[in-house]
Design an enzyme around this catalytic site. Structure first.
Site, mmCIF file in Angstrom:
data_model
loop_
_atom_site.group_PDB
_atom_site.id
_atom_site.type_symbol
_atom_site.label_atom_id
_atom_site.label_comp_id
_atom_site.label_asym_id
_atom_site.label_seq_id
_atom_site.Cartn_x
_atom_site.Cartn_y
_atom_site.Cartn_z
ATOM 1 C CB SER A 125 -12.937 -32.208 16.211
ATOM 2 O OG SER A 125 -11.543 -32.249 16.090
ATOM 3 C CE1 TYR A 149 -14.037 -36.808 12.914
ATOM 4 C CE2 TYR A 149 -12.118 -35.422 13.256
ATOM 5 C CZ TYR A 149 -13.201 -36.103 13.760
ATOM 6 O OH TYR A 149 -13.463 -36.061 15.113
ATOM 7 C CE LYS A 153 -16.925 -35.200 14.475
ATOM 8 N NZ LYS A 153 -17.980 -35.816 15.287
HETATM 9 P P1 NAD Z 1 -15.155 -44.016 18.989
HETATM 10 O O1 NAD Z 1 -15.006 -44.531 17.610
HETATM 11 O O2 NAD Z 1 -14.497 -44.727 20.099
HETATM 12 O O3 NAD Z 1 -16.708 -43.885 19.351
HETATM 13 C C1 NAD Z 1 -17.697 -43.625 18.383
HETATM 14 C C2 NAD Z 1 -18.814 -44.638 18.582
HETATM 15 O O4 NAD Z 1 -19.858 -44.383 17.648
HETATM 16 C C3 NAD Z 1 -18.353 -46.076 18.346
HETATM 17 O O5 NAD Z 1 -18.747 -46.885 19.446
HETATM 18 C C4 NAD Z 1 -19.058 -46.489 17.055
HETATM 19 O O6 NAD Z 1 -19.377 -47.871 17.063
HETATM 20 C C5 NAD Z 1 -20.288 -45.594 17.080
HETATM 21 N N1 NAD Z 1 -20.845 -45.252 15.765
HETATM 22 C C6 NAD Z 1 -20.210 -44.731 14.690
HETATM 23 N N2 NAD Z 1 -21.072 -44.512 13.688
HETATM 24 C C7 NAD Z 1 -22.298 -44.884 14.149
HETATM 25 C C8 NAD Z 1 -23.591 -44.883 13.580
HETATM 26 N N3 NAD Z 1 -23.816 -44.489 12.325
HETATM 27 N N4 NAD Z 1 -24.629 -45.316 14.334
HETATM 28 C C9 NAD Z 1 -24.434 -45.749 15.606
HETATM 29 N N5 NAD Z 1 -23.229 -45.781 16.185
HETATM 30 C C10 NAD Z 1 -22.165 -45.357 15.462
HETATM 31 O O7 NAD Z 1 -14.702 -42.481 18.948
HETATM 32 P P2 NAD Z 1 -14.463 -41.466 20.137
HETATM 33 O O8 NAD Z 1 -13.018 -41.166 20.188
HETATM 34 O O9 NAD Z 1 -15.159 -41.901 21.355
HETATM 35 O O10 NAD Z 1 -15.175 -40.181 19.522
HETATM 36 C C11 NAD Z 1 -16.518 -39.866 19.823
HETATM 37 C C12 NAD Z 1 -16.916 -38.635 19.034
HETATM 38 O O11 NAD Z 1 -16.047 -37.565 19.371
HETATM 39 C C13 NAD Z 1 -16.808 -38.813 17.510
HETATM 40 O O12 NAD Z 1 -17.902 -38.151 16.917
HETATM 41 C C14 NAD Z 1 -15.510 -38.128 17.171
HETATM 42 O O13 NAD Z 1 -15.523 -37.620 15.861
HETATM 43 C C15 NAD Z 1 -15.478 -37.001 18.190
HETATM 44 N N6 NAD Z 1 -14.116 -36.559 18.495
HETATM 45 C C16 NAD Z 1 -13.189 -37.470 18.896
HETATM 46 C C17 NAD Z 1 -11.881 -37.050 19.147
HETATM 47 C C18 NAD Z 1 -10.835 -38.033 19.584
HETATM 48 O O14 NAD Z 1 -9.671 -37.715 19.506
HETATM 49 N N7 NAD Z 1 -11.164 -39.212 20.058
HETATM 50 C C19 NAD Z 1 -11.537 -35.694 18.993
HETATM 51 C C20 NAD Z 1 -12.508 -34.792 18.601
HETATM 52 C C21 NAD Z 1 -13.819 -35.236 18.351
HETATM 53 C C1 UD1 Z 2 -5.409 -36.102 15.233
HETATM 54 C C2 UD1 Z 2 -6.262 -35.666 14.061
HETATM 55 C C3 UD1 Z 2 -7.372 -34.754 14.571
HETATM 56 C C4 UD1 Z 2 -8.156 -35.439 15.667
HETATM 57 C C5 UD1 Z 2 -7.187 -35.849 16.779
HETATM 58 C C6 UD1 Z 2 -7.881 -36.610 17.862
HETATM 59 C C7 UD1 Z 2 -4.797 -35.649 12.110
HETATM 60 C C8 UD1 Z 2 -4.046 -34.805 11.138
HETATM 61 N N1 UD1 Z 2 -5.434 -34.982 13.082
HETATM 62 O O1 UD1 Z 2 -4.806 -34.965 15.818
HETATM 63 O O2 UD1 Z 2 -8.240 -34.439 13.509
HETATM 64 O O3 UD1 Z 2 -9.158 -34.575 16.188
HETATM 65 O O4 UD1 Z 2 -6.185 -36.712 16.223
HETATM 66 O O5 UD1 Z 2 -7.026 -36.789 18.961
HETATM 67 O O6 UD1 Z 2 -4.835 -36.867 12.026
HETATM 68 N N2 UD1 Z 2 2.694 -38.319 16.591
HETATM 69 C C9 UD1 Z 2 3.918 -38.923 16.426
HETATM 70 N N3 UD1 Z 2 3.955 -40.258 16.136
HETATM 71 C C10 UD1 Z 2 2.823 -41.014 16.016
HETATM 72 C C11 UD1 Z 2 1.568 -40.390 16.192
HETATM 73 C C12 UD1 Z 2 1.540 -39.045 16.472
HETATM 74 O O7 UD1 Z 2 4.953 -38.275 16.519
HETATM 75 O O8 UD1 Z 2 2.929 -42.223 15.734
HETATM 76 C C13 UD1 Z 2 2.641 -36.886 16.923
HETATM 77 C C14 UD1 Z 2 1.911 -36.036 15.890
HETATM 78 O O9 UD1 Z 2 2.783 -35.618 14.895
HETATM 79 C C15 UD1 Z 2 1.387 -34.905 16.780
HETATM 80 C C16 UD1 Z 2 1.129 -35.583 18.131
HETATM 81 O O10 UD1 Z 2 1.922 -36.769 18.121
HETATM 82 O O11 UD1 Z 2 2.359 -33.924 16.978
HETATM 83 C C17 UD1 Z 2 -0.322 -35.959 18.345
HETATM 84 O O12 UD1 Z 2 -0.763 -36.726 17.235
HETATM 85 P P1 UD1 Z 2 -2.179 -37.455 17.213
HETATM 86 O O13 UD1 Z 2 -2.383 -38.188 18.491
HETATM 87 O O14 UD1 Z 2 -2.266 -38.234 15.946
HETATM 88 O O15 UD1 Z 2 -3.218 -36.255 17.213
HETATM 89 P P2 UD1 Z 2 -3.295 -34.998 16.215
HETATM 90 O O16 UD1 Z 2 -2.494 -35.209 15.002
HETATM 91 O O17 UD1 Z 2 -3.033 -33.769 17.007
#
Ligand code: NAD
Ligand code: UD1
Length: 337
Positions: A125, A149, A153
């Protein structure tokens, strides 16, 4: 045909990547404990691709299950999405996060090495950068995550880097995602978090459905053109393709690589609201409130490395991100979910 193990493949980014892998000619085996996803996603994947991945319900920390999977299938690579991702919860329950995200990744990696699988793609991330003092993040900048978190990572990135050095056959790609949003164009899979969403787009989606009343815009006095926070939102289908290209890259290149996946173009909260309103025809009422603790004014990717080494570039812009989000939510609404 190559077979890829996708941990967390029932989740938001995982399910879109399973579709991209199957479309790209890979066989997929999913391992997911369903702690943040539902089995019904498999039906949706089947509808989209006319092909169902093999599914194991279980945990990445379960060695016996992992070794059974590696015995039952000829796995050529692993894409590791399984992890917990709620920043606030990671601060209040750090051990849960270190156990699931770090210890879980170590167990998985140990079993991968035992099974002589040589290719590992990891979901990292942009949060690993912390506050590097510049808004455009580049892979060689110092890392200093500001929450548990983010530290999980970064720890896994470092564990993978050290393991690739110690095991010359091991090939690793750590992909640092910026802000994944949007949904598959079918509207069948997308992000539907349990409970009140923390992130912007699922919150907006639930307002459009009438589940939530108003959005709080966190901060309107940032030094940005409209005063609200700027983020590098990236369409989840673009992100999914990045994983398929990372597998291609690792076939040709040993060692470990870390790559940003972002568009390089940030948008403000007010721009996201206005675009969503335009494409959905729904009003998103909002109030400008105090900044959210831990938020930065602005950050976005330098995506040059992804283009140079993976041949990857985001294709979808802000309108498509909002259109696909709305299609997914409107179909959820029609199902009464
Ligand atoms: P998500 O929660 O939708 O998907 C994660 C999946 O992993 C889920 O289906 C959950 O059931 C499964 N899981 C969690 N722990 C597990 C375990 N111990 N064993 C087996 N399955 C397990 O999340 P996502 O948004 O799809 O994110 C996927 C990955 O990407 C995560 O590692 C997250 O940290 C990373 N990531 C997500 C974002 C984001 O904004 N969505 C941003 C940066 C990184
Ligand atoms: C957040 C996480 C980041 C993660 C990412 C995944 C935090 C501090 N950071 O990022 O670790 O990788 O999600 O997408 O939680 N906002 C509003 N109102 C809301 C929600 C969000 O104004 O109800 C604004 C936030 O202030 C920000 C933007 O929308 O400026 C995006 O927010 P969000 O979707 O939560 O993502 P990040 O904070 O960038």
């Amino acid at each position: 045909m190559k077979t890829i193990l996708v941990t967390g493949g029932a989740g938001y980014i995982g399910s879109h990547t399973v579709v991209a892998l199957q479309d790209g000619g890979y066989q997929v085996v999913i391992l997911d404990n369903l702690c943040n996803s539902k089995l019904v996603v498999l039906n949706s994947i089947q509808k989209i691709c006319s092909k169902t991945p093999v599914f194991y319900q279980g945990d990445i920390r379960d060695r016996t299950l992992l070794s059974k999977i590696f015995n039952n299938h000829s796995i050529s690579g692993v894409i590791h999405f399984a992890g917990l991702k709620a920043v606030g919860e990671s601060q209040s329950q750090p051990l849960k996060y270190y156990d699931n995200n770090v210890a879980g990744s170590i167990t998985l990696l140990e079993e991968i090495l035992k099974a002589k699988v040589d290719t590992f793609v990891f979901s990292s991330s942009a949060t690993v950068y912390g506050e590097p003092g510049a808004s455009q993040y580049q892979e060689d900048m110092p890392t200093a995550p500001i929450n548990v978190y983010g530290r999980t990572k970064l720890m896994v990135e470092e564990i993978l880097g050290d393991s690739a050095k110690a095991n010359p056959g091991l090939k690793v790609a750590c992909l640092r995602y910026f802000n994944p949003v949007g949904a598959h164009s079918s509207g069948l899979i997308g992000e539907n978090p349990v409970g009140t969403p923390n992130n912007l787009m699922p919150y907006i989606g639930q307002i459009a459905l009438g589940i939530l009343p108003r959005l709080k815009v966190f901060g309107s006095d940032y030094p940005t053109p409209d005063g609200t926070g700027l983020r590098d939102y990236i369409h989840v289908d673009d992100l999914a393709i990045g994983h398929v290209l990372a597998l291609d890259y690792l076939e040709r290149n040993p060692g470990a690589i870390t790559v940003n996946l972002g568009t390089g173009k940030p948008y403000s909260v007010l721009e996201m609201i206005a675009t969503f309103e335009k494409v959905s025809g729904k009003k998103i009422p909002y109030d400008l409130v105090e900044r959210r603790s831990g938020d930065l004014a602005e950050y976005y990717a330098n995506s040059g490395l992804a283009k140079a080494v993976l041949g990857w570039q985001a294709k979808h812009g802000i309108e498509r991100m909002c259109e696909d989000t709305w299609r997914f939510y409107s179909q959820l609404g029609a199902q009464g979910s």
